[in-house]
Enzyme design. Sequence first.
Site, short mmCIF file in Angstrom:
data_model
loop_
_atom_site.label_atom_id
_atom_site.label_comp_id
_atom_site.label_asym_id
_atom_site.label_seq_id
_atom_site.Cartn_x
_atom_site.Cartn_y
_atom_site.Cartn_z
N CYS B 18 1.02 -1.33 -0.16
CA CYS B 18 -0.09 0.01 -0.10
C CYS B 18 0.90 1.20 0.12
O CYS B 18 1.72 1.14 0.71
CB CYS B 18 -0.95 -0.11 1.19
SG CYS B 18 -1.84 1.55 1.43
N PRO B 19 0.64 2.35 -1.06
CA PRO B 19 -0.51 2.27 -1.77
C PRO B 19 -0.35 2.00 -3.10
O PRO B 19 -1.08 2.19 -4.22
CB PRO B 19 -0.77 3.94 -1.67
CG PRO B 19 0.48 4.49 -1.59
CD PRO B 19 1.38 3.35 -0.78
#
Lengths: 194, 81
Positions: B18-19
Amino acid sequence: MSTDASTAAESAAEEADLAALRARVDDLEAQLAEVDADAGDGQRSMTIIATKGSLDMAYPPLILASTAAAFGWDVVVFHTFWGLDVLHEEKSENLQLSAVGNPSMPMPNALAALPGMDRLATRMMQKKIDENGTASIQELIDVSLESGVDLQACQMTMELMDYDDADMIDGVTTQVGAATALEHMADADVQLLV
Amino acid sequence: MATEYDVTTTLDVKGQSCPMPVVKTRQGVDDLAPGEVLEVLATDSGSVSDIAGWANSTDDVELLDQTEGADVYTHYVRKVE
């Protein structure tokens, strides 16, 4: 005769009422159209004020900013005080973690305050970041700028810290202050102070 | 697992967390023409919820399917008008 006259007066009054009502409806419809035009494009926006420059605290604003940009939002991140270091060409590659006063550190503060402990903590965190496939701060800055995030550097704190435009990463917006930040915050759907 | 989708491009974000899966998927979709399908290969277990949430609130994409293989999550995203 008198009945006719009163009926005519009544129907005239009714027509006047109706005309007033129609005018009122037209007026309200015009106002509603204006409100719709102001709010209707569905374009979301976010403004983050980033004030921290430690390795751990540099992440949340950049992760949210790059993700919001992927959602198609307009994003401004206004960097001030230590947050400026994240946009500083040299300093951003060398952000440190503080071992002292960090309750998540597996050591007591008395130990954490010893010389070299910040560097050790930073190295440990950096190792975890690499192992975990977590993006680097540089990658997040690059991807944010690529996707249209406006990374801003507060002019007043730049002067306070003796940074000039050439010290900052290419693509960063400089020469902006609190009024610019407030203008964006007032228009934004999401405002965060980190 | 065989897919019934006509995949235009495959994006490999295995090992990234993430992200990045969502951010790279957005960039991948930007390079597609309407109707084309992007296949995304990810190892981030959060990518299932993240890509679904992203697709749900993004106008020009449609999430066709998400599958879970051995250690790899595969997402199929179509660009719409």
